[in-house]
Design a protein around this motif. Structure first.
Motif, PDB file in Angstrom:
ATOM      1  N   UNK A 198      -0.052  17.143 -13.741  1.00  0.00           N
ATOM      2  CA  UNK A 198      -0.428  15.723 -13.796  1.00  0.00           C
ATOM      3  C   UNK A 198      -0.878  15.323 -15.195  1.00  0.00           C
ATOM      4  N   UNK A 218       2.712  10.549 -15.467  1.00  0.00           N
ATOM      5  CA  UNK A 218       2.246   9.650 -14.401  1.00  0.00           C
ATOM      6  C   UNK A 218       1.966   8.215 -14.862  1.00  0.00           C
ATOM      7  N   UNK A 219       1.339   8.039 -16.014  1.00  0.00           N
ATOM      8  CA  UNK A 219       1.000   6.689 -16.460  1.00  0.00           C
ATOM      9  C   UNK A 219       2.264   5.902 -16.834  1.00  0.00           C
ATOM     10  N   UNK A 220       3.218   6.586 -17.430  1.00  0.00           N
ATOM     11  CA  UNK A 220       4.496   5.930 -17.759  1.00  0.00           C
ATOM     12  C   UNK A 220       5.216   5.514 -16.474  1.00  0.00           C
ATOM     13  N   UNK A 221       5.159   6.370 -15.457  1.00  0.00           N
ATOM     14  CA  UNK A 221       5.848   6.065 -14.187  1.00  0.00           C
ATOM     15  C   UNK A 221       5.223   4.866 -13.462  1.00  0.00           C
ATOM     16  N   UNK A 222       3.969   4.576 -13.762  1.00  0.00           N
ATOM     17  CA  UNK A 222       3.344   3.409 -13.130  1.00  0.00           C
ATOM     18  C   UNK A 222       3.777   2.091 -13.760  1.00  0.00           C
ATOM     19  N   UNK A 223       4.374   2.142 -14.950  1.00  0.00           N
ATOM     20  CA  UNK A 223       4.803   0.911 -15.630  1.00  0.00           C
ATOM     21  C   UNK A 223       6.322   0.804 -15.731  1.00  0.00           C
ATOM     22  N   UNK A 261      -4.003   1.717 -10.716  1.00  0.00           N
ATOM     23  CA  UNK A 261      -3.134   2.810 -11.160  1.00  0.00           C
ATOM     24  C   UNK A 261      -3.289   3.040 -12.668  1.00  0.00           C
ATOM     25  N   UNK A 262      -3.107   4.306 -13.056  1.00  0.00           N
ATOM     26  CA  UNK A 262      -3.280   4.687 -14.457  1.00  0.00           C
ATOM     27  C   UNK A 262      -2.135   4.143 -15.304  1.00  0.00           C
ATOM     28  N   UNK A 263      -2.477   3.552 -16.435  1.00  0.00           N
ATOM     29  CA  UNK A 263      -1.451   3.100 -17.388  1.00  0.00           C
ATOM     30  C   UNK A 263      -1.930   3.446 -18.800  1.00  0.00           C
ATOM     31  N   UNK A 264      -0.966   3.512 -19.716  1.00  0.00           N
ATOM     32  CA  UNK A 264      -1.305   3.697 -21.121  1.00  0.00           C
ATOM     33  C   UNK A 264      -1.517   2.308 -21.725  1.00  0.00           C
TER      34      UNK A 264
END
Lengths: 160, 262
Positions: free
Chosen positions: A128, B98-103, A54-57
């Motif tokens: 997105x 989306x990336x914030x929601x994954x963490x 999954x994509x993360x910063x």
């Protein structure tokens, strides 16, 4: 402390401090400098990588949190012989970048989108990408490239 | 960022033990805490990650039909997995990007109680129960003002139980740079009445608009609150909006939420 991760299919390890960010571990320890740090405040998305799919910063995740995880970065997207993947090729074909600074994050976010939604609408692509900033292109050609990478006809999408 | 020790326990008991030391702090997804540490606004001696505790992750439906979410469950998992409570799933899918929601996690959001965060509106608007390692706290008792909650030092949100209303909707007026709510309203209609929770507007953090609740419990329609107004006093004033503007938004957004929930 010592962490062990899999990066682009390869097992690697390194020593990190508690405060070491995943972006710093990738860039400074592993020398994978394709992951860019733009804002360092989790706004811009240039540092997006995939952790366990999954994509993360990566500027807003501790390297220690990634211990034991599988990580994909922009360096792992093209084939060994340098052949670009479908998304990268579409960015080139549709002029989806100018300065290129945001591009690693854009490509990784696009990959995450197409994995969960293989045929997104133009509106879904734009939505997105709300966590990925580009200050050059105005997004039109990025959106077009991602639509093209999904195998959809992009003739009707305006290029500006 | 100042350095700190890092610990990642595998169970709630281990996490509670790790947090009992001096200067230790819990780390959820870190989407607020890590930026705060970078700015040196906070300097814990030890961070205890809660993301490796399997029993604190996931979404399920309880015996009474309530939706139960583990405290360390990321927003993206709630967005995809809380189909039994569609308004809650939709809210989770609008947090950050989306990336914030994954963490980012529900426990982290509720423990932080940012005055513009989305989850506090869902918890208060639903009358949820916040379950910790030590006790159960009703949402009405949990939120105690901006960045302030009933949590004690070292107490961990292990799960959150949401009763599922007959109808509900979260209407978010987005502040597009931060993607927090400039004002957000969660409306939930239960058999015994309507709850209205407002985030992003008040200097006291999330609050219930009780006048609107009474009017909407009589007639669940946007027009029911035509005659009501929210006082500008105590509303947040910043470069994005004045207290008057926010007070106005509360009413407008509440009407939109009711219309969408009907």
């Amino acid at each position: 402390m010592r962490i062990e991760v899999e990066v682009n299919g390869r097992r690697v390890g390194g020593d990190v401090e508690g405060r070491t960010l995943l972006s710093g571990f990738l860039r400074d320890t592993l020398r994978l400098t394709g992951t860019h740090v733009g804002c360092d405040t989790s706004q811009c998305g240039a540092c997006v990588v995939h952790v366990d799919g999954v994509a993360v910063k990566s500027c807003t995740m501790l390297a220690a949190e990634a211990d034991g995880c599988s990580i994909s970065t922009i360096e792992g997207q093209a084939s060994e012989d340098g052949t670009l993947n479908a998304i990268q090729q579409a960015f080139q074909d549709h002029h989806g970048l100018q300065c290129g600074f945001c591009t690693p994050g854009m490509v990784m976010s696009a990959a995450a989108l197409l994995k969960e939604n293989p045929k997104p609408t133009e509106a879904e692509v734009r939505h997105y990408l709300e966590g990925n900033l580009c200050r050059c292109t105005g997004y039109h050609n990025i959106v077009k490239a991602i639509m093209a990478a999904s195998g959809q006809d992009v003739g009707a999408i305006a290029a500006e | 960022m100042y350095d700190f020790e890092f610990e990642k326990p595998g169970s709630i008991a281990e996490a509670v033990a790790a947090l009992s030391g001096e200067d230790a702090q819990a780390l959820g997804g870190g989407q607020t805490l890590i930026p705060t540490l970078k700015q040196r606004l906070n300097a814990p001696g030890k961070l205890v990650s809660l993301t490796g505790i399997a029993e604190m992750r996931g979404v399920c439906v309880g015996d009474g039909g309530e939706v139960i979410i583990g405290g360390a469950t990321p927003h993206a998992v709630v967005a995809a997995g809380a189909g039994a409570y569609p308004a809650l799933a939709a809210l989770a899918g609008q947090i950050g990007d989306p990336a914030v929601r994954n963490r980012g996690t529900i426990g982290g959001s509720l423990a932080n109680n940012d005055p513009a965060a989305c989850y506090p509106a869902a918890a208060l608007g639903s009358g949820a129960v916040i379950v910790t390692n030590a006790r159960e706290i009703a949402a009405d008792d949990y939120f105690q003002g901006m960045f302030t909650t009933a949590l004690e030092e070292g107490e961990i949100i292990t799960e959150v139980r949401f009763p599922v209303p007959q109808a509900a909707h979260y209407e978010k007026f987005v502040q597009p740079a931060s993607r927090f709510a400039l004002t957000g309203v969660f409306v939930a209609r239960f058999a015994d009445g309507v709850r209205v929770a407002v985030t992003g507007a008040s200097e006291e953090g999330v609050f219930r608009w009780t006048d609107a609740e009474a009017a909407l419990s009589e007639t669940f329609a946007p027009e029911a609150i035509d005659g009501l107004n929210v006082a500008a006093e105590g509303m947040i004033g910043d470069l994005h909006g004045t207290p008057d503007y926010r007070a106005h938004l509360v009413k407008v957004i509440t009407k939109r939420a009711v219309k969408a929930a009907q």
